[in-house]
Design a protein around this motif. Sequence first.
Motif, mmCIF file in Angstrom:
data_model
loop_
_atom_site.group_PDB
_atom_site.id
_atom_site.type_symbol
_atom_site.label_atom_id
_atom_site.label_comp_id
_atom_site.label_asym_id
_atom_site.label_seq_id
_atom_site.Cartn_x
_atom_site.Cartn_y
_atom_site.Cartn_z
ATOM 1 N N ARG A 29 16.357 32.645 7.719
ATOM 2 C CA ARG A 29 15.406 33.561 7.406
ATOM 3 C C ARG A 29 14.513 33.424 6.168
ATOM 4 O O ARG A 29 13.619 34.373 5.797
ATOM 5 N N GLU A 30 14.743 32.385 5.520
ATOM 6 C CA GLU A 30 13.732 32.091 4.227
ATOM 7 C C GLU A 30 12.485 31.184 4.441
ATOM 8 O O GLU A 30 11.717 30.938 3.753
ATOM 9 N N TYR A 31 12.487 31.009 6.045
ATOM 10 C CA TYR A 31 11.265 30.124 6.391
ATOM 11 C C TYR A 31 10.200 30.820 7.126
ATOM 12 O O TYR A 31 10.486 31.537 7.958
ATOM 13 N N GLY A 32 8.921 30.395 6.902
ATOM 14 C CA GLY A 32 7.768 30.894 7.653
ATOM 15 C C GLY A 32 7.837 29.795 8.880
ATOM 16 O O GLY A 32 7.937 28.748 8.745
ATOM 17 N N MET A 33 7.852 30.325 9.882
ATOM 18 C CA MET A 33 7.819 29.708 11.244
ATOM 19 C C MET A 33 6.451 29.492 12.014
ATOM 20 O O MET A 33 5.492 30.551 11.845
ATOM 21 N N HIS A 34 6.384 28.261 12.593
ATOM 22 C CA HIS A 34 4.948 28.038 13.091
ATOM 23 C C HIS A 34 5.165 27.274 14.532
ATOM 24 O O HIS A 34 5.724 26.817 14.767
ATOM 25 N N TRP A 35 3.786 27.583 15.111
ATOM 26 C CA TRP A 35 3.688 26.758 16.407
ATOM 27 C C TRP A 35 2.251 25.821 16.181
ATOM 28 O O TRP A 35 1.259 26.347 15.944
ATOM 29 N N PHE A 36 2.396 24.672 16.701
ATOM 30 C CA PHE A 36 1.211 23.774 16.363
ATOM 31 C C PHE A 36 1.315 23.175 17.802
ATOM 32 O O PHE A 36 2.169 23.077 18.535
ATOM 33 N N ARG A 37 0.040 22.631 17.999
ATOM 34 C CA ARG A 37 -0.080 21.813 19.444
ATOM 35 C C ARG A 37 -0.923 20.597 19.125
ATOM 36 O O ARG A 37 -1.786 20.681 18.168
ATOM 37 N N TYR A 94 4.745 22.069 19.363
ATOM 38 C CA TYR A 94 5.578 21.788 18.086
ATOM 39 C C TYR A 94 6.120 23.075 17.244
ATOM 40 O O TYR A 94 5.070 23.757 17.007
ATOM 41 N N CYS A 95 7.054 23.367 17.026
ATOM 42 C CA CYS A 95 7.435 24.346 16.282
ATOM 43 C C CYS A 95 7.855 23.804 14.692
ATOM 44 O O CYS A 95 8.084 22.558 14.773
ATOM 45 N N ALA A 96 7.372 24.377 13.861
ATOM 46 C CA ALA A 96 7.297 24.064 12.586
ATOM 47 C C ALA A 96 7.792 24.831 11.562
ATOM 48 O O ALA A 96 7.756 26.041 11.779
ATOM 49 N N ALA A 97 8.441 24.545 10.343
ATOM 50 C CA ALA A 97 8.727 25.517 9.351
ATOM 51 C C ALA A 97 8.614 25.016 7.764
ATOM 52 O O ALA A 97 8.267 23.858 7.666
ATOM 53 N N ARG A 98 8.245 25.954 7.055
ATOM 54 C CA ARG A 98 8.083 25.869 5.740
ATOM 55 C C ARG A 98 8.630 27.016 4.897
ATOM 56 O O ARG A 98 8.644 28.146 5.368
ATOM 57 N N ARG A 99 9.476 26.690 4.005
ATOM 58 C CA ARG A 99 10.245 27.718 3.237
ATOM 59 C C ARG A 99 9.376 28.714 2.333
ATOM 60 O O ARG A 99 8.327 28.168 1.681
ATOM 61 N N TYR A 100 9.455 29.980 2.854
ATOM 62 C CA TYR A 100 9.075 31.193 2.137
ATOM 63 C C TYR A 100 7.640 31.186 2.650
ATOM 64 O O TYR A 100 7.341 32.575 2.606
ATOM 65 N N TYR A 101 6.740 30.311 3.004
ATOM 66 C CA TYR A 101 5.264 30.588 3.374
ATOM 67 C C TYR A 101 5.055 30.214 4.696
ATOM 68 O O TYR A 101 5.753 29.157 5.268
ATOM 69 N N THR A 102 3.889 30.658 5.044
ATOM 70 C CA THR A 102 3.349 30.054 6.288
ATOM 71 C C THR A 102 1.933 29.534 6.111
ATOM 72 O O THR A 102 1.257 29.931 4.831
#
Length: 122
Positions: A29-37, A94-102
């Motif tokens: 819940r602390e991570y901004g979540m993403h999809w890239f390709r 690809y799914c990817a994550a960064r803590r706190y931000y997108t």
Amino acid sequence: VQLQASGGGMVQAGGSLRLSCVASGGPFREYGMHWFRQAPGKEREFVASINWIGSSTDYAESVKGRSSISRNNAKNTMDLEMNNLKIEDTAVYYCAARRYYTRRNPEELTSWGQGTLVTVSS
């Protein structure tokens, strides 16, 4: 956080697909979540992102209006539903994550899943 993407496959143009990403080993819940390709011969590109609570989403112009990103913090999962798929959507996702931000820049993402292949045929 460790990520594992799934849900890729082969689909005809105009069809739909739902990609999923499961996270483990960290406070999801602390991570901004993403999809890239990344398509063959091309650089990795941003597709969509969702903030930690799911209140804010962002989409690349190429998928806006036909994609929906969502997350379930209770289950540590994130999904990307893609509709009206086009041949140019063919790529490894690809799914990817960064803590706190997108972020849209893949170099600013700190955790990556292994990728799942989406092939759209005519």
